[in-house]
Scaffold this motif. Structure first.
Motif, PDB file in Angstrom:
ATOM      1  N   ASN A  54     -15.035  80.319  94.171  1.00 27.11           N
ATOM      2  CA  ASN A  54     -14.313  79.688  95.277  1.00 27.11           C
ATOM      3  C   ASN A  54     -12.905  79.268  94.849  1.00 27.11           C
ATOM      4  O   ASN A  54     -11.966  79.349  95.647  1.00 27.11           O
ATOM      5  CB  ASN A  54     -15.102  78.488  95.811  1.00 27.11           C
TER       6      ASN A  54
ATOM      7  N   ALA B  57     -15.613  72.816  97.620  1.00 25.02           N
ATOM      8  CA  ALA B  57     -15.708  74.213  97.170  1.00 25.02           C
ATOM      9  C   ALA B  57     -16.282  74.232  95.766  1.00 25.02           C
ATOM     10  O   ALA B  57     -15.624  73.817  94.809  1.00 25.02           O
ATOM     11  CB  ALA B  57     -14.336  74.878  97.206  1.00 25.02           C
TER      12      ALA B  57
ATOM     13  N   GLY C 198     -17.005  83.959  96.180  1.00 22.06           N
ATOM     14  CA  GLY C 198     -16.143  82.928  96.735  1.00 22.06           C
ATOM     15  C   GLY C 198     -15.823  83.175  98.200  1.00 22.06           C
ATOM     16  O   GLY C 198     -16.250  84.167  98.813  1.00 22.06           O
TER      17      GLY C 198
END
Length: 299
Positions: free
Chosen positions: A254, A249, A227
């Motif tokens: 993430n 995202a 992430g």
């Protein structure tokens, strides 16, 4: 002070460790080497695993230990190539599905659905029985929970800067359909991938294999983190995220990393597209495990 973001649950510990174990099995058949590598992972976990920790950070540390121990080799290298090949075969189906939309918003929503479904392309999450050869887009069901696509559409329908934080190999091939819609809206799309191997996440090699690099405006890399971990991200990217109309995202990593920014009032509009493959993620978003989420947050 109340903790923000997605902190670890007790069930994260066996998940984190089992994934590490599976990575060692891809890298060696030597049981002694596996045990030596996993002892190092255990030592890190004993030091770092606490109620204040978050899974993306621990996963990053685990994968660095294993990668360093085995001389930088990528345990998922072959799986990533196979994932890209499969996704390229599915891409025409995804493009056809999106092209049948009857309005710009519906086109955007369909592309988001494809991108969320593509997040299924992940290996070795405990309790998530994914088999690459069985993966299908299955676009008959169009549920997103929550479904914040209309809110996200309003932010991007007139173009502007959009950051696209990619997640997995294979998945990045199918992300093309959403990027293509964003480009139709005259958006400036900056794709962000990993600068080195971590999990089965997309790197520059996967950008080339997928063809997505040919349709975005620019490609940036952020190192080998699970992430977008804020403390390790390049300063020039962090300074520009608040300027973007939207930051897409992808995936659980993430979500784990960026929700650490909650309460920071940074003014970053983040649109999470993912499949909730584990219970802590599902509980955090308040959805059922296995559901597809299209969640907009301002961080």
């Amino acid at each position: 002070m109340e903790a923000v973001g997605l902190k670890v649950a007790a069930e994260c510990l066996p998940c984190l460790f089992e994934r590490g174990y599976r990575e060692t099995t891809y890298l060696t058949k030597n049981e002694k080497l596996r045990i030596e590598a996993l002892r190092k992972v255990l030592e890190m976990m004993a030091e770092e695993f606490s109620w204040e920790a978050y899974p993306a950070k621990l996963g990053t540390l685990r994968d660095r230990i294993i990668k360093d121990f085995f001389g930088g080799r990528d345990p998922y290298a072959e799986m990533k190539k196979r994932s890209n090949r499969l996704a390229l075969k599915l891409l025409p189906e995804a493009e056809s599905f999106v092209s049948k939309a009857e309005s710009p918003y519906e086109k955007f929503r369909r592309a988001c659905l494809v991108a969320a479904r593509a997040n299924a392309l992940e290996f070795d999450v405990k309790g998530y029985g994914f088999h690459l050869e069985d993966f299908k887009l299955s676009l008959g069901s169009r549920a997103l929970t929550p479904d914040h696509t209309r809110k996200a559409y309003r932010l991007v329908k007139n173009g502007g800067l959009v950051f696209y934080l990619a997640d997995n190999a294979g998945e990045i091939v199918l992300d093309r359909v959403l990027v293509e819609v964003l480009k139709e809206f005259k958006a400036e799309v900056v794709l962000v991938v990993k600068g080195g191997p971590v999990l089965n996440d997309a790197t520059m090699e996967d950008v080339k294999a997928s063809g997505i690099g040919e349709i975005v405006d620019r490609v940036e890399t952020i190192g080998d983190t699970v992430g977008f971990i804020w403390d390790e991200a390049p300063p020039h990217l962090k300074s520009r995220l608040p300027e973007a109309k939207l930051t897409v995202a992808k995936g659980m990593g993430n979500y784990e990393a960026l929700t650490e920014l909650e309460g920071g009032n940074l003014g970053i509009n983040v649109f999470f597209l993912l499949r909730a493959k584990c219970n802590p993620i599902a509980r955090s978003i308040k959805i059922e495990r296995g559901a597809l989420a299209a969640l907009l947050k301002t961080l």
